[in-house]
Scaffold this active site. Sequence first.
Site, mmCIF file in Angstrom:
data_model
loop_
_atom_site.group_PDB
_atom_site.id
_atom_site.type_symbol
_atom_site.label_atom_id
_atom_site.label_comp_id
_atom_site.label_asym_id
_atom_site.label_seq_id
_atom_site.Cartn_x
_atom_site.Cartn_y
_atom_site.Cartn_z
ATOM 1 C CG LEU A 125 -1.751 1.246 1.497
ATOM 2 C CD1 LEU A 125 -2.800 1.443 0.407
ATOM 3 C CD2 LEU A 125 -2.452 1.182 2.854
ATOM 4 N N GLY A 340 21.903 1.469 34.381
ATOM 5 C CA GLY A 340 22.949 1.414 33.341
ATOM 6 C C GLY A 340 22.908 0.120 32.540
ATOM 7 C CD GLU A 363 -0.433 -3.718 9.960
ATOM 8 O OE1 GLU A 363 -1.632 -3.862 10.211
ATOM 9 O OE2 GLU A 363 0.364 -4.649 9.840
HETATM 10 N N1 COS Z 1 -13.806 0.017 6.545
HETATM 11 C C1 COS Z 1 -14.559 0.108 5.426
HETATM 12 N N2 COS Z 1 -14.539 1.186 4.606
HETATM 13 C C2 COS Z 1 -13.711 2.202 4.956
HETATM 14 C C3 COS Z 1 -12.898 2.169 6.103
HETATM 15 C C4 COS Z 1 -12.961 1.010 6.916
HETATM 16 N N3 COS Z 1 -12.217 0.896 8.020
HETATM 17 N N4 COS Z 1 -12.200 3.317 6.176
HETATM 18 C C5 COS Z 1 -12.554 4.065 5.119
HETATM 19 N N5 COS Z 1 -13.465 3.387 4.382
HETATM 20 C C6 COS Z 1 -14.147 3.839 3.149
HETATM 21 C C7 COS Z 1 -14.976 5.090 3.430
HETATM 22 O O1 COS Z 1 -16.271 4.744 3.913
HETATM 23 C C8 COS Z 1 -15.039 5.724 2.056
HETATM 24 O O2 COS Z 1 -16.018 5.067 1.300
HETATM 25 P P1 COS Z 1 -16.975 5.857 0.272
HETATM 26 O O3 COS Z 1 -16.075 6.304 -0.845
HETATM 27 O O4 COS Z 1 -17.956 4.824 -0.169
HETATM 28 O O5 COS Z 1 -17.579 6.996 1.028
HETATM 29 C C9 COS Z 1 -13.670 5.390 1.459
HETATM 30 O O6 COS Z 1 -13.187 4.239 2.190
HETATM 31 C C10 COS Z 1 -12.680 6.512 1.602
HETATM 32 O O7 COS Z 1 -12.562 6.810 2.984
HETATM 33 P P2 COS Z 1 -12.102 8.219 3.566
HETATM 34 O O8 COS Z 1 -12.809 9.320 2.829
HETATM 35 O O9 COS Z 1 -12.228 8.173 5.050
HETATM 36 O O10 COS Z 1 -10.571 8.231 3.106
HETATM 37 P P3 COS Z 1 -9.391 9.197 3.483
HETATM 38 O O11 COS Z 1 -8.591 9.438 2.264
HETATM 39 O O12 COS Z 1 -9.895 10.380 4.254
HETATM 40 O O13 COS Z 1 -8.447 8.289 4.418
HETATM 41 C C11 COS Z 1 -7.595 7.373 6.457
HETATM 42 C C12 COS Z 1 -8.815 7.775 5.612
HETATM 43 C C13 COS Z 1 -6.697 8.536 6.819
HETATM 44 C C14 COS Z 1 -8.195 6.765 7.722
HETATM 45 C C15 COS Z 1 -6.789 6.292 5.668
HETATM 46 O O14 COS Z 1 -6.138 6.859 4.571
HETATM 47 C C16 COS Z 1 -5.767 5.596 6.517
HETATM 48 O O15 COS Z 1 -6.106 4.661 7.299
HETATM 49 N N6 COS Z 1 -4.489 6.012 6.396
HETATM 50 C C17 COS Z 1 -3.413 5.324 7.049
HETATM 51 C C18 COS Z 1 -2.881 4.267 6.158
HETATM 52 C C19 COS Z 1 -2.099 3.290 6.904
HETATM 53 O O16 COS Z 1 -2.488 2.772 7.940
HETATM 54 N N7 COS Z 1 -0.948 2.956 6.353
HETATM 55 C C20 COS Z 1 -0.107 1.993 6.953
HETATM 56 C C21 COS Z 1 0.640 1.310 5.911
HETATM 57 S S1 COS Z 1 0.117 -0.245 5.616
HETATM 58 S S2 COS Z 1 1.299 -1.327 6.671
#
Ligand code: COS
Length: 379
Positions: A125, A340, A363
């Site tokens: 990702l 220490g 994550e």
């Molecule tokens: N379960 C199901 N659907 C989800 C969800 C979840 N946990 N989280 C988000 N979605 C869905 C939303 O409902 C939305 O759907 P619709 O398009 O139908 O409305 C879509 O995904 C987009 O969600 P959102 O608008 O919240 O996306 P953002 O770009 O604002 O991102 C965060 C949300 C910041 C929470 C996300 O990008 C994230 O978790 N980032 C961190 C990534 C991460 O953990 N990286 C680690 C590397 S992997 S080891």
Amino acid sequence: MDFRLTETQELIRRTVREFAVEEVAPGAAERDEKSEFPAELIKKMGALDLFALPFSEEYGGAGGDYLSYAIAVEEIARVDAALGITYAAHVSIGTSPIYLFGTEEQKREWIPRCARGEILASFGLTEPNAGSDAAGTQTTAVRLGDEWLLNGSKCFITNASHCGVAVVTAVTEKGKGARGISSFIVPRGTKGFSSGKKYDKLGLRSSDTAELILEDCRVPAANILGKPGEGFKQFMITLDGGRISIGAMALGIAQGCLDAATKYAKERVQFGQPIGKFQAIQFKLADMATQVELARMAVYRAAWLKDNHLPFTKEAAMGKLFASETATRAALEAIQIHGGYGYMKEYPVERYLRDAKLTEIGEGTSEIQRLVIARQLGL
Ligand code: COS
């Protein structure tokens, strides 16, 4: 409400603890020092069916629950968090997307091999410009006849150099943001698919973290996971489960710190008595024990919700947030109690501190967990 673990869960804890203490712990410091990947231990974990734990028997799994798997991650991480993350990343974010969203054919092809530990799986990702902003993916996938052509690169990928298969996200429809992202199964050996530079890390040094490179990489059209545009949501759902396993890993580190510090406090004599007789040390250990127990409750509850098919996004984020911050605090206090000696490599607590920090980042950082929790509160 019943807080007792089942007999099977207790048996899994005993079995994994025995394996961890007898086979994993003895070489952990040396593997960390040499950044040596634990290939032999992975074979043994495969033989113990640990990779198969949360998958159904139909696909070569052991038919266990997610809580049992979280307990197994905790017990491994209690002695060696680097093996803990190798395990957690393979099962909960590498294999799980195929298990959750794959077609019957995809599942039959990949899950049994992943469950046996014959191959490791990676989750692609993160990119150089898409970390917390996971929807900022720049890797692209273009449909050409019966194939998808993938181009881009993924960074900080656990198991990247050793994986037999990776599930990666790519933009299939520009301008649609999260809804324009799809995910693909990319087998090792596919032309144009390679792993790059292995990172030199602060902690978790014997785990493998590298780049994944997709250079004019063609996969069959059938390798898409689900439908075009579903990739982002699939990965968010996968990460909800992954966060339980990082919470369990953090919990294991915190428990390891508590065990090491309690043992040391009973043995180390200053001013004519073991330092554990002094209230200054007792209060530190009492606080550590309380926080470890609360972290355990939060992580196990999130796993229980998942096992019972109830919503668990918020609880997984809370469990990871609390357990990871507990792990870092516990490691700092364990070093303080060791004085220490704690700063030296002959004791394991300095390694625990280096390893713990990652659980506040991987994550989803602690800041992202707070954001996920706040959104779940309707903010
Ligand atoms: N379960 C199901 N659907 C989800 C969800 C979840 N946990 N989280 C988000 N979605 C869905 C939303 O409902 C939305 O759907 P619709 O398009 O139908 O409305 C879509 O995904 C987009 O969600 P959102 O608008 O919240 O996306 P953002 O770009 O604002 O991102 C965060 C949300 C910041 C929470 C996300 O990008 C994230 O978790 N980032 C961190 C990534 C991460 O953990 N990286 C680690 C590397 S992997 S080891």
